[in-house]
Design a protein around this motif. Structure first.
Motif, mmCIF file in Angstrom:
data_model
loop_
_atom_site.group_PDB
_atom_site.id
_atom_site.type_symbol
_atom_site.label_atom_id
_atom_site.label_comp_id
_atom_site.label_asym_id
_atom_site.label_seq_id
_atom_site.Cartn_x
_atom_site.Cartn_y
_atom_site.Cartn_z
ATOM 1 N N VAL A 1 0.718 -1.207 -0.027
ATOM 2 C CA VAL A 1 0.171 0.136 -0.062
ATOM 3 C C VAL A 1 0.668 1.569 -0.165
ATOM 4 C CG1 VAL A 1 -1.677 1.244 0.861
ATOM 5 C CG2 VAL A 1 -1.643 -1.531 0.888
ATOM 6 N N LEU A 2 0.947 2.572 -1.668
ATOM 7 C CA LEU A 2 1.377 3.226 -0.643
ATOM 8 C C LEU A 2 0.343 4.264 -0.583
ATOM 9 C CD1 LEU A 2 2.568 0.798 -3.407
ATOM 10 C CD2 LEU A 2 3.259 3.585 -4.713
ATOM 11 N N TYR A 3 1.527 5.367 -0.158
ATOM 12 C CA TYR A 3 0.655 6.507 0.736
ATOM 13 C C TYR A 3 1.823 8.054 0.562
ATOM 14 C CZ TYR A 3 -1.760 3.702 3.781
ATOM 15 O OH TYR A 3 -2.634 3.008 4.645
ATOM 16 N N PRO A 4 0.991 9.447 0.084
ATOM 17 C CA PRO A 4 2.056 10.251 -0.379
ATOM 18 C C PRO A 4 2.684 10.917 0.876
ATOM 19 C CG PRO A 4 -0.598 10.857 -1.010
ATOM 20 C CD PRO A 4 -0.188 9.524 -0.749
ATOM 21 N N ALA A 5 3.720 10.953 0.888
ATOM 22 C CA ALA A 5 4.061 11.969 2.338
ATOM 23 C C ALA A 5 4.935 13.829 2.103
ATOM 24 C CB ALA A 5 5.250 10.947 2.803
ATOM 25 N N ASP A 6 4.494 13.801 3.071
ATOM 26 C CA ASP A 6 4.674 15.032 3.374
ATOM 27 C C ASP A 6 6.064 16.182 3.127
ATOM 28 O OD1 ASP A 6 5.110 15.999 5.416
ATOM 29 O OD2 ASP A 6 3.019 16.457 6.150
ATOM 30 N N LYS A 7 6.850 16.597 3.338
ATOM 31 C CA LYS A 7 8.221 16.625 3.415
ATOM 32 C C LYS A 7 8.783 16.890 5.249
ATOM 33 C CE LYS A 7 7.355 22.071 5.639
ATOM 34 N NZ LYS A 7 8.577 22.305 7.019
ATOM 35 N N ASP A 8 7.829 16.346 5.770
ATOM 36 C CA ASP A 8 8.126 15.707 7.572
ATOM 37 C C ASP A 8 8.431 14.224 7.709
ATOM 38 O OD1 ASP A 8 8.818 18.671 8.350
ATOM 39 O OD2 ASP A 8 6.590 18.909 8.422
ATOM 40 N N GLY A 9 7.582 13.147 6.268
ATOM 41 C CA GLY A 9 7.566 11.951 6.283
ATOM 42 C C GLY A 9 6.275 11.869 6.674
ATOM 43 N N ASN A 10 5.142 12.687 6.676
ATOM 44 C CA ASN A 10 3.429 12.387 7.559
ATOM 45 C C ASN A 10 2.504 12.022 6.177
ATOM 46 O OD1 ASN A 10 4.482 13.111 10.310
ATOM 47 N ND2 ASN A 10 4.075 15.399 9.280
ATOM 48 N N ILE A 11 2.146 10.883 6.359
ATOM 49 C CA ILE A 11 0.986 10.444 5.437
ATOM 50 C C ILE A 11 0.378 11.762 5.187
ATOM 51 C CG2 ILE A 11 -0.612 9.014 4.554
ATOM 52 C CD1 ILE A 11 1.107 7.250 6.751
ATOM 53 N N LEU A 12 0.264 12.248 3.781
ATOM 54 C CA LEU A 12 -0.918 12.856 3.257
ATOM 55 C C LEU A 12 -2.082 11.990 3.194
ATOM 56 C CD1 LEU A 12 0.724 15.724 0.572
ATOM 57 C CD2 LEU A 12 0.299 16.003 2.704
ATOM 58 N N SER A 13 -3.224 12.391 3.823
ATOM 59 C CA SER A 13 -4.516 12.777 3.379
ATOM 60 C C SER A 13 -5.279 12.972 2.947
ATOM 61 C CB SER A 13 -4.820 12.018 4.700
ATOM 62 O OG SER A 13 -5.964 11.834 4.588
ATOM 63 N N LYS A 14 -5.834 12.691 1.192
ATOM 64 C CA LYS A 14 -6.893 13.979 1.314
ATOM 65 C C LYS A 14 -8.411 14.620 2.423
ATOM 66 C CE LYS A 14 -7.019 12.978 -3.692
ATOM 67 N NZ LYS A 14 -7.259 12.355 -4.899
ATOM 68 N N SER A 15 -8.793 13.563 2.962
ATOM 69 C CA SER A 15 -9.581 13.403 3.540
ATOM 70 C C SER A 15 -9.107 14.284 5.009
ATOM 71 C CB SER A 15 -9.805 12.270 4.153
ATOM 72 O OG SER A 15 -9.073 11.500 4.652
ATOM 73 N N GLN A 16 -8.267 14.292 5.383
ATOM 74 C CA GLN A 16 -7.870 15.447 6.773
ATOM 75 C C GLN A 16 -7.441 16.168 6.093
ATOM 76 O OE1 GLN A 16 -4.039 13.596 7.630
ATOM 77 N NE2 GLN A 16 -4.914 11.919 9.437
ATOM 78 N N LYS A 17 -7.376 17.025 4.551
ATOM 79 C CA LYS A 17 -7.211 17.781 4.254
ATOM 80 C C LYS A 17 -8.652 18.238 3.724
ATOM 81 C CE LYS A 17 -3.986 18.060 0.995
ATOM 82 N NZ LYS A 17 -3.577 17.361 -0.516
#
Length: 117
Positions: free
Chosen positions: A70-86
């Motif tokens: 399973v792949l997740y995009p990560a932000d500049k700090d290594g946190n998983i990005l989430s469309k739902s969180q955004k």
């Protein structure tokens, strides 16, 4: 995270050394999944997420018990990005999670293995 510049995590390696590592793993784990293939479309799609500087790769298990990646995009700090969180932070309603910023459906090896390296 230890590394601060997520965009710079990872590096190219010597192909002979890479081949040795892969062959050693496959020899010692003949019944395991050896790898997954993903196309550039889904990888670029994940990296096109706003704020994506990298991709996390996690082993997972599907409902049928099969091993998956399973792949997740990560932000500049290594946190998983989430469309739902955004979307939640923007006050938007979140859908059913069908396309929530993660990826699956890579081709597993075996059975879909490349030719000799």
């Amino acid at each position: 995270m230890k590394e601060k510049d997520v965009k710079k995590i990872g590096k190219r390696m010597n192909k002979n050394k890479a081949d040795k590592w892969v062959k050693t793993y496959q020899k010692n784990h003949p019944d395991e999944t050896h790898g997954w293939l993903y196309g550039c479309d889904i990888l670029c799609n994940l990296l096109d997420e706003e704020g994506a500087d990298g991709i996390w790769f996690f082993k997972g298990m599907a409902d049928d018990g099969s091993e998956r990646l399973v792949l997740y995009p990560a932000d500049k700090d290594g946190n998983i990005l989430s469309k739902s969180q955004k979307m939640k932070s923007l006050g938007a309603k979140v859908g059913n999670g069908e396309d929530d910023g993660a990826a699956d459906e890579g081709q597993a090896c075996p059975p879909n293995c490349p030719g000799p390296t």
